[in-house]
Design an enzyme around this catalytic site. Sequence first.
Site, PDB file in Angstrom:
ATOM      1  N   THR A  32       0.835  -1.193   0.000  1.00 31.28           N
ATOM      2  CA  THR A  32       0.000   0.000   0.000  1.00 31.28           C
ATOM      3  C   THR A  32       0.875   1.251   0.000  1.00 31.28           C
ATOM      4  O   THR A  32       1.979   1.268   0.535  1.00 31.28           O
ATOM      5  CB  THR A  32      -0.949   0.049   1.210  1.00 31.28           C
ATOM      6  OG1 THR A  32      -0.250   0.535   2.368  1.00 31.28           O
ATOM      7  CG2 THR A  32      -1.556  -1.311   1.497  1.00 31.28           C
ATOM      8  N   SER A 134       8.273   0.375  14.817  1.00 28.02           N
ATOM      9  CA  SER A 134       8.406   1.415  15.829  1.00 28.02           C
ATOM     10  C   SER A 134       9.727   2.142  15.573  1.00 28.02           C
ATOM     11  O   SER A 134      10.035   2.495  14.435  1.00 28.02           O
ATOM     12  CB  SER A 134       8.354   0.776  17.225  1.00 28.02           C
ATOM     13  OG  SER A 134       8.526   1.734  18.234  1.00 28.02           O
ATOM     14  N   TYR A 148       7.357  12.884  17.693  1.00 25.09           N
ATOM     15  CA  TYR A 148       7.669  11.596  17.060  1.00 25.09           C
ATOM     16  C   TYR A 148       7.960  10.547  18.128  1.00 25.09           C
ATOM     17  O   TYR A 148       7.423   9.429  18.076  1.00 25.09           O
ATOM     18  CB  TYR A 148       8.857  11.739  16.119  1.00 25.09           C
ATOM     19  CG  TYR A 148       9.266  10.441  15.457  1.00 25.09           C
ATOM     20  CD1 TYR A 148       8.620   9.997  14.319  1.00 25.09           C
ATOM     21  CD2 TYR A 148      10.298   9.661  15.973  1.00 25.09           C
ATOM     22  CE1 TYR A 148       8.975   8.801  13.707  1.00 25.09           C
ATOM     23  CE2 TYR A 148      10.668   8.464  15.378  1.00 25.09           C
ATOM     24  CZ  TYR A 148      10.004   8.043  14.248  1.00 25.09           C
ATOM     25  OH  TYR A 148      10.350   6.855  13.657  1.00 25.09           O
ATOM     26  N   LYS A 152       5.794   6.940  18.883  1.00 23.98           N
ATOM     27  CA  LYS A 152       6.377   5.603  18.911  1.00 23.98           C
ATOM     28  C   LYS A 152       6.265   4.964  20.296  1.00 23.98           C
ATOM     29  O   LYS A 152       6.102   3.745  20.409  1.00 23.98           O
ATOM     30  CB  LYS A 152       7.832   5.652  18.442  1.00 23.98           C
ATOM     31  CG  LYS A 152       7.983   6.052  16.978  1.00 23.98           C
ATOM     32  CD  LYS A 152       7.230   5.106  16.042  1.00 23.98           C
ATOM     33  CE  LYS A 152       7.493   5.410  14.585  1.00 23.98           C
ATOM     34  NZ  LYS A 152       6.783   4.495  13.660  1.00 23.98           N
TER      35      LYS A 152
END
Length: 271
Positions: A32, A134, A148, A152
């Site tokens: 995808t 991750s 960010y 994670k």
Amino acid sequence: MSKTIFITGASKGFGKIWAEAFLKRGDKVIATARNIKNLEDLVQQYKDNILPVQLDVNNREAVFTAVNKARDHFGRIDVLINNAGFGLFGAVEETTEQQARDQFETNFFGLLWATQAAIPIMREQKSGHIIQVSSVLGVATVPVLGIYNASKFAVEGLTESMVPEVAPFGIKLSLVEPNAFSTDWGGGSAIHTEPIEVYEQVKADLYANFTPDFFGNPESTIKAILQLVDSEQPPLRLFLGKVAYPLVQQNYEARWAEWDAWKQVSDEAHG
């Protein structure tokens, strides 16, 4: 035995490298991307073994549709690799509301939607492996990537808590935690906040660490990913790169020292 692997964010970087590695050895891949034109070379070479799907993982309904389409097309999904994501560079104070929300929409919620869509299929199969991409920054932090880091950390907490929920159905979970690699993650794919001058020094100090040997070679991760996908007992956590382990080791040693220093206070707070 070949596997059927659904991978998000497959148009470049780790996603495309891993998708091609799976295809080369005969696996079937649902790849995808927001722009599937970037997958045309793989489609031409591997033909019916790859199903390209245009997908924005921020759209929950579209994610469920894509996962179900993949199952209908190939008959099953053995592995889900949630790879879609991007970096947001900037101090926390500099970050706008929209930037913060966009970061979590892709890095956390997009991953959550694909995970939720895949579980019923894997539960029915009585087998499956969900691999969450991750980061070492989901275990130990650095400045100037606060949002960010947070996205994670959320992925880490979500995934670890799921292990006992889905284990009875034969579903395994893994967190892949790369250190920095020479991909587009910190380049054109990244978002940068509007700078505030007082944070320039902390940024300079961080970027001074970015010497050429600090960044891993993305192609070198192929062997590890194939081994992870093929493992009968995959680890919950797997670092990628030689920088990750010492960073986390130093971080956790500091955590334990601080917890120990305050242990009496902690115990007394219990009542």
